[in-house]
Design an enzyme around this catalytic site. Structure first.
Site, mmCIF file in Angstrom:
data_model
loop_
_atom_site.group_PDB
_atom_site.id
_atom_site.type_symbol
_atom_site.label_atom_id
_atom_site.label_comp_id
_atom_site.label_asym_id
_atom_site.label_seq_id
_atom_site.Cartn_x
_atom_site.Cartn_y
_atom_site.Cartn_z
ATOM 1 N N ARG A 126 0.862 -1.178 0.000
ATOM 2 C CA ARG A 126 0.000 0.000 0.000
ATOM 3 C C ARG A 126 0.900 1.231 0.000
ATOM 4 N NH1 ARG A 126 -2.114 -3.694 3.725
ATOM 5 N NH2 ARG A 126 -4.280 -4.348 3.330
ATOM 6 N N LYS A 169 -2.780 -1.450 8.360
ATOM 7 C CA LYS A 169 -4.241 -1.433 8.286
ATOM 8 C C LYS A 169 -4.879 -2.570 9.086
ATOM 9 C CE LYS A 169 -7.939 -0.798 4.923
ATOM 10 N NZ LYS A 169 -8.284 -0.658 3.499
ATOM 11 N N HIS A 200 -3.570 3.276 -6.282
ATOM 12 C CA HIS A 200 -3.891 1.981 -5.674
ATOM 13 C C HIS A 200 -3.963 0.862 -6.707
ATOM 14 C CE1 HIS A 200 -4.794 0.110 -1.888
ATOM 15 N NE2 HIS A 200 -5.868 -0.495 -2.374
ATOM 16 N N ARG A 250 -1.122 -1.619 -6.841
ATOM 17 C CA ARG A 250 -1.215 -2.751 -5.908
ATOM 18 C C ARG A 250 -1.924 -3.930 -6.579
ATOM 19 N NH1 ARG A 250 -1.360 -4.476 -0.523
ATOM 20 N NH2 ARG A 250 -3.384 -5.116 0.321
ATOM 21 N N HIS A 301 -3.844 -9.554 3.276
ATOM 22 C CA HIS A 301 -5.295 -9.609 3.355
ATOM 23 C C HIS A 301 -5.747 -10.704 4.307
ATOM 24 C CE1 HIS A 301 -6.103 -7.419 -0.705
ATOM 25 N NE2 HIS A 301 -6.115 -6.596 0.313
ATOM 26 N N TYR A 347 -8.332 -7.932 -5.956
ATOM 27 C CA TYR A 347 -7.237 -7.103 -6.432
ATOM 28 C C TYR A 347 -6.622 -7.605 -7.739
ATOM 29 C CZ TYR A 347 -6.934 -3.751 -2.673
ATOM 30 O OH TYR A 347 -7.193 -2.714 -1.825
#
Length: 374
Positions: free
Chosen positions: A207, A247, A316, A319, A342, A351
């Site tokens: 990220r 995160k 983003h 990613r 994740h 993604y």
């Protein structure tokens, strides 16, 4: 003055002339006193009668417990939401985002409403009042309120969640993956001082907030294999950049860098105009050695996206490019989850981007399975 015995409970007249009421509960055997001394016997008798009625109806709980529950039920949506956000183990940027949605869209309408009085009708009216001009912000605000009310159910402030609006899942962006060649073109248009950031984001799937907090001490390199130890993240909270936890817990991870990108990083690190000495030195910075901002990087990156005719892409999306390249290299869903940090397979799959060239390769291989060589 001695307490005057009664059929149930007792009254004691104080020197001040005020009356103190108390009783021994048959539930727990403890003596409980009235919340205050009363001006007259009638008021004291009334309190005792109300307590006796609760006991007879099997609704009695200790007065202190009832007071606490009453205070909790009086808490407003704004007060409870602020408390909810403060107590959550969230990254600084996420807390700031939730606070912004609440401040702009929840508090103005529902902020003064007691949580205990929230109903589906109130939520529907609030939802309709937001209009459809900003669907993404509207949906995010609703999700915050729904999460807050889920906790309110757990805290027994409401019996069920009043947020029952069925929402259609947002349409997924149909974005085609970049090829390594296109990635080179994009990077070529980015300011040379932090060009390496394009390759790191695209080939490691970090990220942006994780990348700009990578320091020399976080890079493990034995000359053959390089790993980036992702331990922290940086995010803008209001007017400040705040460094905190990643995160999610799963986001704390080592990420192995593809050898060709590792070579770029080594060259970047060796250039003292691009990276300072010392373990705390940031990997990517501005020309003044300050932390690279998302806005500055976006301006530079947009030039590269325009060069390949893809102005729709965002930071983003790099990613997602990394997730796609890793999948094409043979990574399993579980391996993608670890690499991207994740917690669910769904997020890892989300993604991945489609690739026209990859689809053609798959079609050719399917013919080979049939024993036919194209």
């Amino acid at each position: 003055m001695a307490a005057r015995r009664r059929g149930w409970g007792s009254l004691r007249t104080q020197r001040s002339g005020r009356v103190q009421a108390s009783y021994v509960s048959p539930i727990d055997g403890q003596r409980y006193f009235g919340p205050r001394n009363y001006d007259n016997r009638m008021d004291a008798e009334a309190w005792l009668a109300s307590e006796k009625r609760l006991i007879d109806n099997e609704e009695w709980t200790p007065p202190a417990e009832r007071e606490k529950k009453a205070a909790a039920s009086a808490i407003t949506v704004e007060e409870y939401t602020k408390k909810w956000i403060a107590e959550r183990d969230l990254a600084g940027g996420t807390k700031d985002l939730y606070s912004t949605h609440a401040r702009k869209r929840i508090y103005p309408v529902l902020g003064d409403t007691p949580v205990a009085e929230m109903t589906p009708a109130l939520v529907r009216a609030w939802w309709a009042g937001m209009g459809k001009q900003y669907p993404t912000a509207r949906r995010h605000a609703y999700n915050v309120l729904r999460a807050v009310m889920n906790t309110a159910v757990e805290d027994k402030l409401v019996s069920e969640n009043p947020c029952r609006i069925e929402q259609k899942a947002p349409a997924e962006r149909d974005v085609e993956a970049l090829t390594p060649e296109e990635l080179d073109v994009v990077a070529g248009e980015v300011f040379e001082h932090y060009r390496v950031a394009v390759y790191i984001l695209a080939w490691t799937s970090l990220r942006f907030g994780e990348l700009i907090e990578i320091r020399r001490k976080d890079i493990v390199d034995d000359g053959e294999t390089m790993k980036l130890r992702v331990r922290r993240g940086a995010a803008r909270v209001g007017e400040k950049i705040v460094v905190g936890n990643t995160k999610t817990v799963r986001s704390k991870r080592p990420v192995t860098v593809p050898p060709h990108v590792a070579a770029m990083i080594r060259e970047h690190m060796a250039d003292r105009t691009k990276m300072n000495k010392g373990p705390e030195a940031l990997l990517v910075t501005t020309t003044r050695g300050q932390r690279l901002s998302k806005s500055a990087f976006t301006r530079s990156l947009k030039k590269g996206y325009a060069k390949i005719g893809r102005p729709d892409l965002r930071i983003h999306d790099l990613r997602a490019v990394g997730a796609t390249l890793a999948a094409q290299a043979g990574a399993t869903t579980k391996e993608l989850m670890v690499r991207l940090g994740h917690t669910t397979p769904r997020m890892a799959m989300k993604y991945q981007m489609a690739s026209a060239a990859r689809d053609e390769e798959i079609a050719r291989r399917m013919s080979e399975l049939a024993g036919i060589t194209p």
